[in-house]
Design a protein around this motif. Sequence first.
Motif, PDB file in Angstrom:
ATOM      1  N   ASN A  72       5.425  10.918  -7.359  1.00 38.98           N
ATOM      2  CA  ASN A  72       6.046  10.667  -6.051  1.00 38.98           C
ATOM      3  C   ASN A  72       7.389  11.384  -5.939  1.00 38.98           C
ATOM      4  O   ASN A  72       8.449  10.749  -5.874  1.00 38.98           O
ATOM      5  CB  ASN A  72       6.197   9.160  -5.846  1.00 38.98           C
ATOM      6  CG  ASN A  72       4.848   8.471  -5.746  1.00 38.98           C
ATOM      7  OD1 ASN A  72       4.062   8.776  -4.856  1.00 38.98           O
ATOM      8  ND2 ASN A  72       4.559   7.579  -6.670  1.00 38.98           N
ATOM      9  N   GLN A  75       9.534  11.315  -1.988  1.00 38.94           N
ATOM     10  CA  GLN A  75      10.103  10.123  -1.335  1.00 38.94           C
ATOM     11  C   GLN A  75      11.561   9.899  -1.736  1.00 38.94           C
ATOM     12  O   GLN A  75      12.414   9.599  -0.884  1.00 38.94           O
ATOM     13  CB  GLN A  75       9.279   8.868  -1.696  1.00 38.94           C
ATOM     14  CG  GLN A  75       7.863   8.879  -1.172  1.00 38.94           C
ATOM     15  CD  GLN A  75       6.866   9.491  -2.157  1.00 38.94           C
ATOM     16  OE1 GLN A  75       7.213  10.358  -2.949  1.00 38.94           O
ATOM     17  NE2 GLN A  75       5.621   9.069  -2.099  1.00 38.94           N
ATOM     18  N   THR A 162       3.106   2.511  -6.282  1.00 41.65           N
ATOM     19  CA  THR A 162       3.083   1.897  -7.615  1.00 41.65           C
ATOM     20  C   THR A 162       3.049   2.978  -8.690  1.00 41.65           C
ATOM     21  O   THR A 162       3.102   2.654  -9.876  1.00 41.65           O
ATOM     22  CB  THR A 162       1.868   0.952  -7.791  1.00 41.65           C
ATOM     23  OG1 THR A 162       0.686   1.638  -7.388  1.00 41.65           O
ATOM     24  CG2 THR A 162       2.025  -0.323  -6.979  1.00 41.65           C
ATOM     25  N   MET A 184       6.382  -3.220  -6.608  1.00 38.09           N
ATOM     26  CA  MET A 184       6.132  -2.038  -5.765  1.00 38.09           C
ATOM     27  C   MET A 184       7.463  -1.432  -5.307  1.00 38.09           C
ATOM     28  O   MET A 184       8.445  -2.162  -5.153  1.00 38.09           O
ATOM     29  CB  MET A 184       5.335  -2.461  -4.529  1.00 38.09           C
ATOM     30  CG  MET A 184       4.156  -1.576  -4.196  1.00 38.09           C
ATOM     31  SD  MET A 184       3.269  -2.183  -2.719  1.00 38.09           S
ATOM     32  CE  MET A 184       2.405  -3.600  -3.354  1.00 38.09           C
ATOM     33  N   SER A 198      -5.752   6.419   8.305  1.00 41.32           N
ATOM     34  CA  SER A 198      -6.795   6.634   7.308  1.00 41.32           C
ATOM     35  C   SER A 198      -7.975   5.707   7.610  1.00 41.32           C
ATOM     36  O   SER A 198      -7.853   4.763   8.379  1.00 41.32           O
ATOM     37  CB  SER A 198      -6.242   6.385   5.903  1.00 41.32           C
ATOM     38  OG  SER A 198      -5.650   5.107   5.829  1.00 41.32           O
TER      39      SER A 198
HETATM   40  C1  LIG Z   1      -0.235  -0.991  -3.989  1.00 43.11           C
HETATM   41  C2  LIG Z   1      -0.156   0.409  -3.416  1.00 43.11           C
HETATM   42  C3  LIG Z   1       0.267   1.442  -4.228  1.00 43.11           C
HETATM   43  C4  LIG Z   1       0.382   2.731  -3.708  1.00 43.11           C
HETATM   44  N1  LIG Z   1       0.908   3.716  -4.498  1.00 43.11           N
HETATM   45  C5  LIG Z   1       1.126   4.929  -3.965  1.00 43.11           C
HETATM   46  C6  LIG Z   1       1.799   5.927  -4.711  1.00 43.11           C
HETATM   47  O1  LIG Z   1       2.237   5.715  -5.837  1.00 43.11           O
HETATM   48  N2  LIG Z   1       1.976   7.146  -4.139  1.00 43.11           N
HETATM   49  C7  LIG Z   1       1.551   7.413  -2.874  1.00 43.11           C
HETATM   50  O2  LIG Z   1       1.754   8.528  -2.408  1.00 43.11           O
HETATM   51  N3  LIG Z   1       0.916   6.478  -2.123  1.00 43.11           N
HETATM   52  C8  LIG Z   1       0.702   5.250  -2.631  1.00 43.11           C
HETATM   53  N4  LIG Z   1       0.115   4.264  -1.875  1.00 43.11           N
HETATM   54  C9  LIG Z   1      -0.279   4.560  -0.486  1.00 43.11           C
HETATM   55  C10 LIG Z   1      -1.821   4.555  -0.305  1.00 43.11           C
HETATM   56  O3  LIG Z   1      -2.361   5.728  -0.822  1.00 43.11           O
HETATM   57  C11 LIG Z   1      -2.128   4.375   1.187  1.00 43.11           C
HETATM   58  O4  LIG Z   1      -1.568   3.165   1.625  1.00 43.11           O
HETATM   59  C12 LIG Z   1      -3.627   4.371   1.459  1.00 43.11           C
HETATM   60  O5  LIG Z   1      -4.181   5.635   1.189  1.00 43.11           O
HETATM   61  C13 LIG Z   1      -3.962   3.990   2.889  1.00 43.11           C
HETATM   62  O6  LIG Z   1      -3.290   4.820   3.801  1.00 43.11           O
HETATM   63  P1  LIG Z   1      -2.340   4.218   4.933  1.00 43.11           P
HETATM   64  O7  LIG Z   1      -1.262   3.444   4.232  1.00 43.11           O
HETATM   65  O8  LIG Z   1      -1.795   5.414   5.657  1.00 43.11           O
HETATM   66  O9  LIG Z   1      -3.150   3.328   5.809  1.00 43.11           O
HETATM   67  C14 LIG Z   1       0.007   2.978  -2.362  1.00 43.11           C
HETATM   68  C15 LIG Z   1      -0.417   1.920  -1.565  1.00 43.11           C
HETATM   69  C16 LIG Z   1      -0.480   0.647  -2.066  1.00 43.11           C
HETATM   70  C17 LIG Z   1      -0.893  -0.484  -1.168  1.00 43.11           C
END
Ligand SMILES: Cc1cc2nc3c(=O)[nH]c(=O)nc-3n(C[C@H](O)[C@H](O)[C@H](O)COP(=O)(O)O)c2cc1C
Length: 210
Positions: A72, A75, A162, A184, A198
Amino acid sequence: MAIVETDFQKILTSRHATRQFDTSVTISRTEMLQMLDEAMTAPSALNRQPWRVVVIDSDDARKTLKPLMGTNGTQNPTASALVLFLADLKTSEHIGSVFDAAVSADKMSQAARDHLEPIINKIEQASPKPALQAALSMDTALAIMQFMLVAQEHGYDTGAMTGFDHDHIVSALDLDANRYAPVMLIAVGKAVGQLSASYREPASQITTFK
Ligand SMILES: Cc1cc2nc3c(=O)[nH]c(=O)nc-3n(C[C@H](O)[C@H](O)[C@H](O)COP(=O)(O)O)c2cc1C
C-alpha cells in the motif's frame, strides 16, 4: 468541512476503495474527532468499546509508517490521514471508568454497571488470546465500517487496508504491542480520479431462508 451528504443511499453507493488521494486536502483534528465520535456510536458486545485509534497525520508519523505499508505505497503519502484502529486486549483497565461515566450521565444504571464490569473482566481473563483478539476485533470492525460511511457523509473518501506490517506497526507507534492488536488502517481524504463500484453477488444468490 462539515457534513455534506445526508442521503444514506448515496453515502452507501458512493463509497469505493480509494488508494490515491488529493494531497492538497487536509482534515482538521477537530473534524477527525467529530467523525470518530460519530463512528463510535457503533455497538460492541456488552458495550465494552474496545477500540483505540491512532490518527497518523504528521510527516514524522508517516515516515515511521512508510516501511510498514506493504503493497500500500500510495495511501501513506497522499491521504489526508491514516487512521489505525486497534483492539485493546485489556479493556478491563478502562471499562470501570467508562461505565462510571455512563452512570453519571444517566445512560446506565449502577446495577447494570456492577453486573457487567466483572463479566467483561472475566471474559478477558478466561479467553485465550486469539479468541479474545477475534472478538474485540469484531467489535472494532463495526466502528471501522461506520467510520468509512461517516467520512463519506463528511465528503471524504476512504480506503481500508489490512495489507500492512501487523507485527511491527504498534510498537513503531510507541504503543504496547502485547496490549493493542491492530485491526485495520483506514486512509481518508479526497479521491483523485473517478472511482467506480465493484461487483457484489446479489443477496438472492447468497441467502437462504429457513
Ligand atoms: C478488511 C479489508 C482489508 C483490505 N485491505 C486492503 C489493502 O491492504 N489494500 C488495498 O488496496 N485494499 C484493501 N481493501 C479494499 C478492498 O480491496 C475493497 O474494499 C474491495 O475490493 C471492494 O471494493 P470497494 O471497497 O470499492 O467496494 C481491504 C478491504 C477490507 C474490507
